[in-house]
Design a protein around this motif. Structure first.
Motif, PDB file in Angstrom:
ATOM      1  N   GLY A  93      45.756  16.504  13.995  1.00 29.64           N
ATOM      2  CA  GLY A  93      44.825  16.183  15.119  1.00 29.64           C
ATOM      3  C   GLY A  93      45.580  16.528  16.516  1.00 29.64           C
ATOM      4  N   THR A  94      46.828  16.161  16.565  1.00 28.35           N
ATOM      5  CA  THR A  94      47.631  16.812  17.525  1.00 28.35           C
ATOM      6  C   THR A  94      47.873  17.968  17.889  1.00 28.35           C
ATOM      7  N   SER A  95      47.294  18.954  17.000  1.00 26.03           N
ATOM      8  CA  SER A  95      47.569  20.350  17.286  1.00 26.03           C
ATOM      9  C   SER A  95      46.109  20.948  17.687  1.00 26.03           C
ATOM     10  N   ILE A  96      44.958  19.892  17.481  1.00 30.70           N
ATOM     11  CA  ILE A  96      43.635  20.211  18.008  1.00 30.70           C
ATOM     12  C   ILE A  96      43.342  19.697  19.408  1.00 30.70           C
ATOM     13  N   ALA A  97      44.025  18.754  19.831  1.00 30.55           N
ATOM     14  CA  ALA A  97      43.607  18.225  21.067  1.00 30.55           C
ATOM     15  C   ALA A  97      44.129  19.047  22.345  1.00 30.55           C
ATOM     16  N   SER A 144      43.304  25.741  28.467  1.00 32.03           N
ATOM     17  CA  SER A 144      43.094  26.724  27.757  1.00 32.03           C
ATOM     18  C   SER A 144      42.858  26.206  26.121  1.00 32.03           C
ATOM     19  N   LYS A 145      41.910  26.576  25.258  1.00 33.36           N
ATOM     20  CA  LYS A 145      41.962  26.336  23.918  1.00 33.36           C
ATOM     21  C   LYS A 145      42.678  27.280  23.119  1.00 33.36           C
ATOM     22  N   PHE A 179      48.561  29.126  28.041  1.00 34.51           N
ATOM     23  CA  PHE A 179      48.268  27.519  27.828  1.00 34.51           C
ATOM     24  C   PHE A 179      49.522  26.560  28.203  1.00 34.51           C
ATOM     25  N   ILE A 180      50.748  27.104  28.211  1.00 34.05           N
ATOM     26  CA  ILE A 180      51.876  26.401  28.198  1.00 34.05           C
ATOM     27  C   ILE A 180      51.933  25.357  29.258  1.00 34.05           C
TER      28      ILE A 180
END
Length: 319
Positions: free
Chosen positions: A6-10, A16-17, A111-112
């Protein structure tokens, strides 16, 4: 901290997604859709039927394990219409697609600046601690590494060396090794890991090589007993058993039985440590997650509407 998928989806609102790694259901569908050969499609349909009869979720990690099992036992015969070579090719196709979907680091410049993992790393960097932060994660991706390096947080992940860093189990067991570094333990393997066929050592290669990864045998109880997984699991248990340990869990669904067993067994052997899980999905009293919390008072599960604290289930209410 224990961070799950879930933390890699948030992502932050408006950010940016491009950093999003698909969740297990979406990843499974994307990988299945990417398989175009008819014989492989038919084999996957047969495996799905097997899973339905055994009440196993048709998720990519379990599919991969099933294919690996069949590859090992098929010999010169066929299973699901596939030969040993066919199973090998299907496994490689799936692994490559998993790597591709997890390799969002290649778009990091987009996104960084707004990555949540960078906020977490900044929090780590801003305080002096007697003991270093320890991060356990089930994720393959590099998002945590990106965040830590963005804020110049020194961290250690169990690999030593420079040319081809190799995994050192003794450095995980003895935390006097680089004592003030943040520790990053990847419970299910990582992009960039490989196994040297001559020495059987687990080594880390160049991060942008998109053909190498060590997948945990999600026959979990089998592969999770091998290095480096056994060292990371032992460290997770040892951390909880130490006095006054606090483990925060985020983005983890409690669907990995081998991790649940480590958590619960360790909590049985401590009087002063506690595990606090921040649970995103709906938390119902009869769910398996709530039952875990009700059975272990040192495991608190905080949901949006309901929680389990001190072994008791209840709803949040305003005074």
């Amino acid at each position: 901290f224990l961070f799950g998928a879930g933390t890699s989806i948030a992502v932050k609102e408006g950010a940016s997604k491009n950093s999003v790694i698909p969740g297990i259901k979406e990843m499974t569908q994307k990988i299945i859709d990417s398989i175009s050969e008819e014989k492989y499609k038919e084999a996957l349909q047969m495996i799905e039927k097997e899973f339905e009869e055994s009440k196993i979720d048709f998720y990519i990690e379990y599919i991969l394990s099933n294919i690996t099992q069949k590859e090992q036992v098929v010999g010169s015969e066929t299973l699901c219409g596939l030969t040993k070579s066919d199973f090998e090719q299907l496994r490689i196709k799936i692994e490559k697609e998993m790597i591709k979907l997890s390799s969002v680091h290649k778009e990091k410049n987009s996104f960084i600046d707004n990555l949540l993992h960078c906020d977490f790393a900044q929090w780590i960097a801003q305080a002096y601690r007697k003991s270093p932060i320890e991060i356990f994660t089930t994720n393959y991706d590099y998002l945590l590494e990106l965040g830590l390096e963005y804020h110049n947080v020194p961290y250690f992940d169990g690999f030593v060396g420079s040319f081809e860093p190799f995994f050192s189990s003794s450095s995980v067991e003895d935390l006097k090794f680089l004592p003030q570094y943040t520790k990053l333990w990847k419970l299910h393997g990582s992009l960039g890991w490989d196994q040297d066929k001559k020495t059987n050592k687990i080594i880390r290669r160049y991060r942008d090589d998109s053909t190498i990864i060590v997948f945990p045998s999600l026959l979990k109880y089998d592969n999770s007993k091998k290095q480096p997984y056994v060292s990371f699991m032992d460290r997770l248990a040892q951390f909880i058993k130490e006095d006054d340990g606090v483990l925060f869990i985020c983005g983890y669904s409690f669907n990995d039985q081998h991790i649940n067993d480590v958590l619960l067994n360790a909590l049985e052997k401590t009087r002063t440590s506690h595990v606090i899980a921040l649970y995103f999905d709906e938390l119902n009293e009869d769910s398996h997650v709530a039952k875990l919390g009700k059975g272990q008072s040192k495991l608190s599960i905080y949901g949006k509407n309901n929680s389990v604290i001190g072994g008791r289930f209840g709803s949040w209410k305003l005074k």
